[in-house]
Design an enzyme around this catalytic site. Structure first.
Site, PDB file in Angstrom:
ATOM      1  N   ASP A 188     -10.608   3.346   0.142  1.00  0.00           N
ATOM      2  CA  ASP A 188      -9.311   2.837   0.457  1.00  0.00           C
ATOM      3  C   ASP A 188      -9.713   1.315   0.171  1.00  0.00           C
ATOM      4  OD1 ASP A 188      -6.773   1.641   1.116  1.00  0.00           O
ATOM      5  OD2 ASP A 188      -6.772   2.835   2.981  1.00  0.00           O
ATOM      6  N   ASP A 211      -4.694   2.579  -4.723  1.00  0.00           N
ATOM      7  CA  ASP A 211      -5.928   2.061  -4.296  1.00  0.00           C
ATOM      8  C   ASP A 211      -6.649   2.796  -3.234  1.00  0.00           C
ATOM      9  OD1 ASP A 211      -4.518   2.243  -1.617  1.00  0.00           O
ATOM     10  OD2 ASP A 211      -5.313   0.187  -1.021  1.00  0.00           O
ATOM     11  N   GLU A 212      -6.342   4.297  -3.441  1.00  0.00           N
ATOM     12  CA  GLU A 212      -6.869   5.214  -2.543  1.00  0.00           C
ATOM     13  C   GLU A 212      -7.334   6.755  -3.089  1.00  0.00           C
ATOM     14  OE1 GLU A 212      -5.164   6.960   1.642  1.00  0.00           O
ATOM     15  OE2 GLU A 212      -4.056   5.082   0.709  1.00  0.00           O
TER      16      GLU A 212
HETATM   17  N1  DCP Z   1       2.193  -0.285  -0.735  1.00  0.00           N
HETATM   18  C1  DCP Z   1       3.379  -0.393  -1.129  1.00  0.00           C
HETATM   19  N2  DCP Z   1       4.473  -0.260  -0.110  1.00  0.00           N
HETATM   20  C2  DCP Z   1       4.035   0.499   1.130  1.00  0.00           C
HETATM   21  C3  DCP Z   1       2.701   0.677   1.390  1.00  0.00           C
HETATM   22  C4  DCP Z   1       1.847   0.410   0.522  1.00  0.00           C
HETATM   23  O1  DCP Z   1       3.721  -0.908  -2.091  1.00  0.00           O
HETATM   24  N3  DCP Z   1       5.066   0.936   2.179  1.00  0.00           N
HETATM   25  C5  DCP Z   1       1.235  -0.875  -1.711  1.00  0.00           C
HETATM   26  C6  DCP Z   1       0.622  -1.953  -1.467  1.00  0.00           C
HETATM   27  C7  DCP Z   1      -0.655  -1.936  -1.009  1.00  0.00           C
HETATM   28  C8  DCP Z   1      -1.211  -0.651  -1.508  1.00  0.00           C
HETATM   29  O2  DCP Z   1       0.100   0.168  -1.740  1.00  0.00           O
HETATM   30  O3  DCP Z   1      -1.449  -3.014  -1.289  1.00  0.00           O
HETATM   31  C9  DCP Z   1      -2.108   0.081  -0.624  1.00  0.00           C
HETATM   32  O4  DCP Z   1      -1.622   0.567   0.393  1.00  0.00           O
HETATM   33  P1  DCP Z   1      -2.507   0.656   1.774  1.00  0.00           P
HETATM   34  O5  DCP Z   1      -1.869   1.256   2.795  1.00  0.00           O
HETATM   35  O6  DCP Z   1      -3.837   1.119   1.373  1.00  0.00           O
HETATM   36  O7  DCP Z   1      -2.500  -0.894   2.360  1.00  0.00           O
HETATM   37  P2  DCP Z   1      -3.451  -2.057   1.902  1.00  0.00           P
HETATM   38  O8  DCP Z   1      -4.593  -1.566   0.662  1.00  0.00           O
HETATM   39  O9  DCP Z   1      -2.820  -3.212   1.550  1.00  0.00           O
HETATM   40  O10 DCP Z   1      -4.041  -2.445   3.364  1.00  0.00           O
HETATM   41  P3  DCP Z   1      -5.358  -1.603   4.041  1.00  0.00           P
HETATM   42  O11 DCP Z   1      -6.394  -2.761   4.180  1.00  0.00           O
HETATM   43  O12 DCP Z   1      -4.833  -1.288   5.517  1.00  0.00           O
HETATM   44  O13 DCP Z   1      -5.784  -0.529   3.345  1.00  0.00           O
HETATM   45 MG    MG Z   2      -5.568   0.276   1.059  1.00  0.00          MG
END
Ligand code: DCP
Ligand code: MG
Length: 359
Positions: free
Chosen positions: A15, A110-111
């Site tokens: 992730d 991203d996952e």
């Molecule tokens: N995303 C989005 N809307 C959401 C949740 C996420 O557009 N409601 C997008 C933006 C994030 C990406 O998906 O950058 C990945 O989601 P993650 O939940 O993995 O969050 P992040 O990678 O940003 O943060 P973390 O460090 O907690 O994984």
């Molecule tokens: Mg993430």
């Protein structure tokens, strides 16, 4: 040695950290170390897609209206999303994964889950493979990722969150029993806020509390999910890493005993249909992140003529279906025998993601 026992699998969950925000900070040094949020404009009722850890300290989080985020964190810098860039980075990362295994299940840009049970690198050490994947992501993209390593998907995902950010954590089979005892039930896939609250009322907070329940008792309380809860509470999860198990769309529909005579009658059916759609969505979202791309209405008129209306939307809200029902019904303006509503999803690891409407 036989590899049929699923307990012997080696699963990595990767992730990326603050994915969109990290890319924006990478590409614009002025944003580094600042509270930033990627997302739509507050004037256009935009929402936060993601934000930096600096912004998270203020309580800003994904899916929050940008207006609220700016109120919580006045110094917040808003950055409009650049989806083509995120998509390209995602594809690059996928090629790194592909050097280790064909069994890759992306959950979003991203996952992903990787089954590296058969990987040859590092004598098959999933821990070292995860370390190397993270190092390569850094070398090639100057972005950090977190990883979880375990014998199944559920535990690998829990583990990737454990040492976030830029960290990794292994749950070895010998650690599972003890690890599960203190794990909050909210970490179980499928246990959302509502179920967790119900469990709390029943005195269940951790997986240890849940383990005290018999299968019968779990099924009596939680229906068909009870059986799965019994296993998950013990850290058991047999779901395979599947290369393409994505939902393309989810829809619900009703054929009426008596035709709906007019538009108002169609509108009146929407709340019940929407509730059913929401339930289906919640179930599907328990196993993967689904990004809505468009919403759709289907009408079959009394003479069996079928018509559909759809619009691009990343939101799934009841009121958004009203204009679509109107649009579809007005094409013929005759009684309706079937009404359906649905959502199409973006496939996050394919170029369609580019059309995702975040603003
Ligand atoms: N995303 C989005 N809307 C959401 C949740 C996420 O557009 N409601 C997008 C933006 C994030 C990406 O998906 O950058 C990945 O989601 P993650 O939940 O993995 O969050 P992040 O990678 O940003 O943060 P973390 O460090 O907690 O994984
Ligand atoms: Mg993430």
């Amino acid at each position: 040695m036989l590899m049929t026992d699923t307990e012997l699998r080696k699963i990595i969950h990767i992730d990326m950290d603050c994915f969109y925000a990290a890319i924006e900070a990478r590409d614009n040094p002025a944003l580094r170390g600042k509270a930033i949020a990627v997302g739509g404009s507050p004037d256009a009722r935009g929402v936060v897609a993601t934000c930096s850890y600096e912004a998270r300290k203020f309580g800003v989080h994904s899916a929050m209206p940008m207006k609220t985020a700016l109120r919580l964190c006045p110094e917040l810098i808003r950055v409009p999303p650049r989806r083509a860039v995120y998509q390209a980075v995602s594809e690059q990362i996928q090629t790194i994964f592909a050097a280790y295994t064909d069994l890759i299940e992306p959950l979003s840009l991203d996952e992903a889950y990787l089954d590296v049970s058969q990987a040859r690198q590092h004598q098959g050490s999933a821990t070292l493979i995860a370390q190397e994947i993270r190092a390569r992501i850094w070398q090639e993209q100057q972005l950090t990722a977190s990883a979880g390593i375990a014998s199944n998907k559920f535990l690998a995902k829990v583990a990737s969150d454990w040492h976030k950010q830029n960290g990794q954590f292994v749950i070895r089979p010998s650690m599972i029993a003890e690890f599960m005892l203190s794990l909050p039930v909210k970490k179980i896939p499928g246990v959302g806020t509502v179920t967790a609250e119900r469990m709390r009322e029943l005195g269940v907070r951790t997986c240890a509390d849940l383990q005290a329940w018999s299968v019968d008792k779990l099924c009596a309380e939680f229906g068909r999910f009870g059986r799965r809860l019994y296993e998950l509470a013990r850290g058991i999860d047999h779901r395979p890493v599947s290369v393409d198990n994505s939902y393309k769309s989810i829809s619900v529909e009703d054929t009426f005993v008596t035709d709906l005579p007019n538009l108002a009658a169609c509108y009146a059916e929407l709340p019940a249909l929407f509730r059913a759609l929401e339930q289906r969505l919640a179930k599907a979202q328990a196993s993967q992140r689904l990004v809505p791309k468009s919403i759709v209405v289907k009408i079959r008129f009394h003479d069996f003529v079928l018509t559909t209306a759809q619009m691009t939307s990343s939101l799934v809200e009841e009121r958004l279906f009203l204009p679509l029902i109107k649009q579809a019904w007005e094409r013929r303006q005759v009684p309706v025998r079937l009404l359906g509503i649905g959502v199409h999803f973006a496939e996050p690891w394919r170029p369609e993601q580019l059309s995702l409407g975040l603003e």
